[in-house]
Scaffold this active site. Structure first.
Site, PDB file in Angstrom:
ATOM      1  CG  HIS A 243      -9.288  -5.237  -6.354  1.00 46.60           C
ATOM      2  ND1 HIS A 243      -8.258  -5.502  -5.795  1.00 46.60           N
ATOM      3  CD2 HIS A 243     -10.597  -5.419  -6.144  1.00 46.60           C
ATOM      4  CE1 HIS A 243      -9.251  -6.208  -4.762  1.00 46.60           C
ATOM      5  NE2 HIS A 243     -10.333  -6.018  -5.233  1.00 46.60           N
TER       6      HIS A 243
ATOM      7  CB  ILE B 187      -0.990  -0.060   1.418  1.00 47.14           C
ATOM      8  CG1 ILE B 187      -1.636  -1.252   1.590  1.00 47.14           C
ATOM      9  CG2 ILE B 187      -1.869   1.305   1.055  1.00 47.14           C
ATOM     10  CD1 ILE B 187      -2.601  -1.679   0.487  1.00 47.14           C
TER      11      ILE B 187
ATOM     12  CG  ASP C  58      -7.912  -2.852  -3.715  1.00 48.41           C
ATOM     13  OD1 ASP C  58      -7.058  -2.829  -4.243  1.00 48.41           O
ATOM     14  OD2 ASP C  58      -8.124  -3.867  -2.887  1.00 48.41           O
TER      15      ASP C  58
HETATM   16  C1  GRF Z   1      -4.249 -10.030 -10.339  1.00 46.22           C
HETATM   17  O1  GRF Z   1      -5.413 -10.724 -10.313  1.00 46.22           O
HETATM   18  C2  GRF Z   1      -4.553  -8.553  -9.957  1.00 46.22           C
HETATM   19  O2  GRF Z   1      -5.895  -8.282 -10.276  1.00 46.22           O
HETATM   20  C3  GRF Z   1      -4.355  -8.546  -8.549  1.00 46.22           C
HETATM   21  O3  GRF Z   1      -3.292  -9.315  -8.433  1.00 46.22           O
HETATM   22  C4  GRF Z   1      -3.278 -10.507  -9.175  1.00 46.22           C
HETATM   23  C5  GRF Z   1      -1.955 -10.383  -9.932  1.00 46.22           C
HETATM   24  O4  GRF Z   1      -1.584 -11.262 -10.963  1.00 46.22           O
HETATM   25  N1  GRF Z   1      -4.017  -7.294  -8.215  1.00 46.22           N
HETATM   26  P1  GRF Z   1      -0.626 -11.494 -11.835  1.00 46.22           P
HETATM   27  O5  GRF Z   1       0.900 -11.077 -10.899  1.00 46.22           O
HETATM   28  O6  GRF Z   1      -0.471 -10.040 -12.676  1.00 46.22           O
HETATM   29  O7  GRF Z   1      -0.353 -12.611 -12.538  1.00 46.22           O
END
Ligand code: GRF
Length: 188
Positions: free
Chosen positions: A110, A93, A146
């Protein structure tokens, strides 16, 4: 002229990969000039290396304070003068000071239809709440989890046989389309 973006990751890097793929399309307005990981073991670092993208590790544990960690992040990011800083699975964060230094330029993806299900385990939360839809959101980043202004969302129906895992896969596919599209829209 392509605009620089910096991508911040902590793990797998599948969203990073989808942005890299998009940057190879003709006319895509952005180029990833730097990938920063706060985790030396992040698989996403290999994706950056395989694509010859500058990548560095900045681990919070190497600093006495979060401020010093963020100061280093700011310094490294500023060198690239990015038009956007894209958080892609970045698990830290960021403080108000950090966010204010790059006002309006930090975005995140997210895996839920915000404002529903902030934080972790979003797919489990969506299923347990009896939601009809799951999905993902790209939003501006502020210093709360978020929470920033929503830029775009994509949704998918939750079927009766969905588990947190199957929903995660469905949503991830949407993420990989939505994030590059939003970046294109913001920078075109
Ligand atoms: C994704 O689901 C994203 O939405 C969330 O963390 C995950 C990251 O996945 N914030 P990756 O590292 O991009 O595969």
């Amino acid at each position: 002229m392509k605009k620089n973006i910096v991508v911040l990751i902590s793990g797998r890097g599948s969203n990073l990969k989808s942005i890299i793929n998009a940057t190879k399309e003709t006319g895509y307005p952005a180029n990833i000039s730097l990938v920063i990981s706060d985790n030396s073991k992040a698989q996403g670092l290999n994706i950056a290396k395989d694509n010859s993208i500058d990548n560095i590790i900045i681990e919070k544990s190497s600093f006495d304070s979060k401020k010093k960690f963020e100061d280093d992040l700011v310094e490294k990011i500023t060198q690239h003068n990015p038009s956007l800083i894209c958080l892609a699975g970045f698990m830290i964060i960021l403080s108000k000071d950090f966010v204010n230094k790059f006002k309006g330029k930090i975005i995140n993806i997210h895996p839920s239809l915000l404002p529903k299900h902030k934080g972790l385990n979003t797919h489990e939360k969506a299923i347990n709440s009896g939601d009809k839809y799951g999905g993902c959101t790209v939003h501006h980043v502020n210093d709360r989890i978020d929470d920033g202004e929503i830029i775009a969302q994509q949704k998918v129906i939750i079927t009766s046989d969905d588990t947190a895992d199957t929903l995660k896969q469905k949503v991830l596919e949407l993420e990989h389309k939505l994030y590059p599209k939003v970046i294109r829209g913001l920078l075109s």
